[in-house]
Design an enzyme around this catalytic site. Structure first.
Site, PDB file in Angstrom:
ATOM      1  NE  ARG A 224      -4.433  -1.246   0.321  1.00 46.34           N
ATOM      2  CZ  ARG A 224      -4.728  -1.966  -0.799  1.00 46.34           C
ATOM      3  NH1 ARG A 224      -3.778  -2.410  -1.533  1.00 46.34           N
ATOM      4  NH2 ARG A 224      -5.859  -2.803  -0.392  1.00 46.34           N
ATOM      5  CG  HIS A 272      -3.817   0.286  -6.838  1.00 43.47           C
ATOM      6  ND1 HIS A 272      -4.002   0.761  -5.540  1.00 43.47           N
ATOM      7  CD2 HIS A 272      -3.819  -1.037  -6.637  1.00 43.47           C
ATOM      8  CE1 HIS A 272      -4.208   0.027  -4.678  1.00 43.47           C
ATOM      9  NE2 HIS A 272      -4.136  -1.215  -5.231  1.00 43.47           N
TER      10      HIS A 272
END
Lengths: 309, 309
Positions: A224, A272
């Site tokens: 993350r 992402h």
């Protein structure tokens, strides 16, 4: 029984189609539509919707559309009695293994050097290490870390891994606990971050830990954005201590247009996409979770809110 | 007994060191030095030296430093009674598998699109196929083709392969013979050329065969430059029929500075580095070949000059 699909920036059509096949008896609503509140038993969530789920009195589970559940757990005003489940989607694992293999091979085979050479029409062979001479560190040995370790192992790389709790994995040198983090990092010439984001792992890639990595090493962050102190990485890249980094996740997503990562010569940015949860592979997993929750059976991927994964 | 090392553009020092360890009893000379001609029993060749080997009356084998032997066989004025052997070097196979996996994953995961996006600071997710939705064609099912097929299979890709003679390989749809080449190509959305260069395979990637590939498909050439009609590929790239190509081998090497491949936006050039024969893994293989030749035993990698591999 109805299922609500509350996912930010995810086109709902392929999901409605795949879920319709896997759950022919369920009614499916796309947020903010929800039909009768008392009929909503399950929610599929990606983004800041967990708190909205308080309005459904019969909600039995909140499922994250991805492997991470930080976007649900950070909403402490969510209905706290409702279990949170992450998807253990074989398609998502496949995607992450592909992305990690690709980027490890890119650095292992010095492809950025050849990319630069092509721009100048330069024909220069480079010396090449064997995979057994390349020690790769995997930060996070959950389902996905394990799958990546297996795939890298088959290619002959020398593997070490770090996890919060003790693990024993064939052909992986396992480190665990805070006090082994720096010794682990000091041996990782390519480091892959696959940790879940929790209060303990927030900012784990920072000035001190990056400095512990070998000079000239590489970072691949597919955990993350919150794992990385972005300014500390820029400093380490600019000093040359970290040779290059591939980043798929960021503190702010989409990565702002003026962020220095976009233009840094030694940073590779992807939006992402390392592991997309694909409707065709995830829908049967969602159907299985629903069946297990309704039958009161053990649910793979059930989250322990105390640890955050 | 002495061994002569006659290899163009290959720094000899690491080879002398590795061969010295693997063959402690052998004398090693670096061309043009050769010591006493009657003592030279083995030659390690890379480049146009085969014809020079006529001067050694007791030569027992000419070994190619790589998997290809075209640079030896094309010298028809070489000592024709001396067997030619290619190295089946585990390091070379490893290198080729790495290079092929890297480039297949690059196209499969649409990395060139993300590279372009980064230049413009564009955050756009792209739809993603699963590996089972991606059919990959392997042209050439020898030792290395097989190793690549196994590695791609483990990642879940849909594999087909073509070879001159009939082969049967688990989980690979096998085509053989000239008349199946176009049906094979028409299903290959990513094509990997791993053929040996022989009179039959020279120019096999040409206008007609490239046209047989699906629109928007990808080419990876790690065979030999002579397999490809370069102008035909440029035409197919410029029309968009071939989406992109990765080329490690060329008709002229080093690739001339003014060659259009260097600057084509959809061509990736690497300087013949897909699989380097590494001294540390190849020296024991060379020692084994020498032992087998001297003992009159079967030699893996022995070439049949009639077929060229």
């Amino acid at each position: 029984m109805s299922l609500i699909f509350a996912c930010q920036d995810v086109p709902p059509a392929p999901w409605i189609a795949a879920l319709g096949k896997a759950l022919p008896e369920a009614e499916i609503h796309v947020w903010p539509d929800h039909g009768k509140v008392e009929e909503v038993e399950f929610a599929l969530i990606w983004g800041p919707y967990a708190r909205e789920m308080k309005r459904f009195p019969n909600l039995k589970a909140m499922m994250s559309l991805g492997a991470g559940v930080d976007h649900i757990l950070e909403q402490v005003d969510r209905p706290m009695h409702v279990p949170v489940v992450r998807l253990i989607d074989p398609g998502l694992k496949t995607g992450m293994v592909e992305y990690v293999l690709y980027n490890v091979l890119r650095y292992h085979r010095r492809m950025p050097d050849f990319e630069q050479q092509q721009k100048k029409a330069l024909w220069i062979e480079r010396s090449q290490a064997t995979p057994s001479e390349r020690r790769i560190g995997i930060l996070g040995l959950g389902e996905i870390g394990l799958a990546c370790a297996e795939a890298l192992n088959r290619l002959g790389f020398d593997l070490i891994g770090w996890s919060r709790t003790k693990k024993e994995i064939l052909d992986v040198g396992c480190f665990y606990g805070d006090e082994t983090l720096k010794p682990f990092l000091s041996q990782s010439s390519i480091l892959i971050c696959l940790l879940p984001l929790t209060p303990e792992t927030e900012g784990i890639l920072n000035k001190a830990t990056l400095a512990a990595m070998p000079a000239g090493s590489y970072l691949i962050n597919v955990g993350r954005g919150g794992h990385l102190v972005e300014g500390d990485l820029l400093d380490a890249l600019n000093s040359g201590h970290i040779a290059a980094a591939t980043l798929d996740v960021f503190r702010e997503e989409p990565l702002p247009k003026d962020h220095p990562f976009w233009r840094h010569p030694n940073v590779t940015v992807t939006p992402h996409i390392a592991a997309l949860t694909l409707p065709q592979t995830a829908a049967p997993v969602i159907a299985d979770i629903i069946e297990r929750v309704r039958a009161g059976r053990k649910v793979p991927g059930m989250i322990d809110p105390a640890v955050g994964y």
